[in-house]
Scaffold this active site. Structure first.
Site, PDB file in Angstrom:
ATOM      1  N   SER A   1      -6.418  -1.163  -1.576  1.00 23.06           N
ATOM      2  CA  SER A   1      -7.668  -0.519  -2.287  1.00 23.06           C
ATOM      3  C   SER A   1      -8.794  -0.233  -1.247  1.00 23.06           C
ATOM      4  O   SER A   1      -8.787  -0.540   0.086  1.00 23.06           O
ATOM      5  CB  SER A   1      -8.081  -1.055  -3.436  1.00 23.06           C
ATOM      6  OG  SER A   1      -9.136  -0.429  -3.977  1.00 23.06           O
ATOM      7  N   ASN A   2      -9.765   0.443  -1.562  1.00 18.12           N
ATOM      8  CA  ASN A   2     -11.003   0.885  -0.808  1.00 18.12           C
ATOM      9  C   ASN A   2     -12.164  -0.140  -1.473  1.00 18.12           C
ATOM     10  O   ASN A   2     -12.155  -0.348  -2.604  1.00 18.12           O
ATOM     11  CB  ASN A   2     -11.410   1.961  -0.690  1.00 18.12           C
ATOM     12  CG  ASN A   2     -10.503   2.919   0.193  1.00 18.12           C
ATOM     13  OD1 ASN A   2      -9.802   2.141   1.088  1.00 18.12           O
ATOM     14  ND2 ASN A   2     -10.509   4.246   0.049  1.00 18.12           N
ATOM     15  N   HIS A   3     -13.200  -0.328  -0.764  1.00 19.74           N
ATOM     16  CA  HIS A   3     -14.568  -0.904  -1.346  1.00 19.74           C
ATOM     17  C   HIS A   3     -14.946   0.340  -1.840  1.00 19.74           C
ATOM     18  O   HIS A   3     -15.299   1.441  -1.188  1.00 19.74           O
ATOM     19  CB  HIS A   3     -15.437  -1.213  -0.056  1.00 19.74           C
ATOM     20  CG  HIS A   3     -15.255  -2.699   0.409  1.00 19.74           C
ATOM     21  ND1 HIS A   3     -15.457  -3.821  -0.437  1.00 19.74           N
ATOM     22  CD2 HIS A   3     -14.678  -3.036   1.821  1.00 19.74           C
ATOM     23  CE1 HIS A   3     -15.062  -4.745   0.334  1.00 19.74           C
ATOM     24  NE2 HIS A   3     -15.012  -4.373   1.688  1.00 19.74           N
TER      25      HIS A   3
END
Ligand code: CTP
Ligand code: CA
Length: 226
Positions: free
Chosen positions: A33-35
């Protein structure tokens, strides 16, 4: 409040907004995932609703509560986010892509939990995800399309590249190398880039910034409206 709805710069308009990260499953218990807190996208949804728009918020997994009186569709993966974005797109006047979409996903999702092997190095095989905002902007009769560009260097250069490459009408650039703002912060500072120029908005709360950005979007969009 009633006063906020009276401004009505987007009354009668439908706005789609993507927000938050996407999650790309590796196995039943893991993902990449991403921040992204989703705060900017949620604040934009609120501001667009206050400007009188009918809003569809398409959100990846975030800890924020769904905003009151806003249609919120929750999704996990980029593919699900794309599907939700294309649903009813013919009725969408303005599309704002605030999501931090994972650029790649695992080529295959393991049915069972991946066990730790004896090897010290593990390789993941990833495949590129669809570009949601570019797909939307490639449509015939596309909505006024707004992207975000989170960059750590050459912010304006990359933002302008994306504006052109993705066929966007506006891109909102921010410098995520500054660790005092952006991501999980309540504040942000951005530059609004269109085909006619760039304007930097000073650092402020994401709530206030959202209202300013919706004003900019409404101003740019209105003269083009059929
Ligand atoms: N975006 C999208 N779908 C993707 C990737 C990005 O809709 N698969 C959107 C984001 O929501 C954002 C804009 O595209 O509005 C720019 O995202 P960014 O990650 O900066 O662009 P990329 O084209 O993925 O380039 P980079 O290599 O810098 O990550
Ligand atoms: Ca990306």
């Amino acid at each position: 409040t009633a006063a906020q709805f009276e401004s009505g710069t987007l009354t009668g308009k439908t706005v789609f907004i993507t927000a938050g990260p996407t999650r790309e499953a590796l196995d039943p218990v893991r993902y990449i995932s991403n921040h992204s807190s989703g705060k900017m996208g949620y604040a934009l949804a609120q501001a667009a609703a206050e400007a009188g728009a009918k809003v569809k918020l398409i959100s990846g997994p975030v800890t924020l509560p769904p905003p009151a009186r806003i249609e919120t569709i929750t999704v996990e993966s980029a593919q699900e986010m794309l599907e939700a974005s294309l649903q009813g797109l013919a009725h969408c006047d303005i599309f704002i892509a605030a999501a931090a979409v994972a650029d790649y996903r695992p080529t295959a999702v393991s049915e069972h939990k991946i066990k730790k092997g004896s090897e010290e190095i593990m390789e993941l095989h990833l495949v590129k995800n669809p570009d949601i905002v570019a797909t939307v902007a490639s449509m015939e009769n596309k909505p006024f399309t707004v992207g975000f560009a989170a960059e750590t260097r050459d912010v304006l250069k990359y933002a302008k590249d994306k504006l052109t490459r993705k066929n966007l009408d506006m891109i909102i650039a921010n410098d995520v190398s500054r660790n005092d703002i952006g991501f999980n912060s309540d504040e942000n500072a951005v530059t609004v880039v269109t085909h006619s120029g760039a304007e930097t908005l000073p650092q402020t709360s994401k709530r206030k910034l959202a209202t300013q950005l919706i004003d900019h979007i409404a101003n740019q969009y209105t003269p083009l409206a059929r």
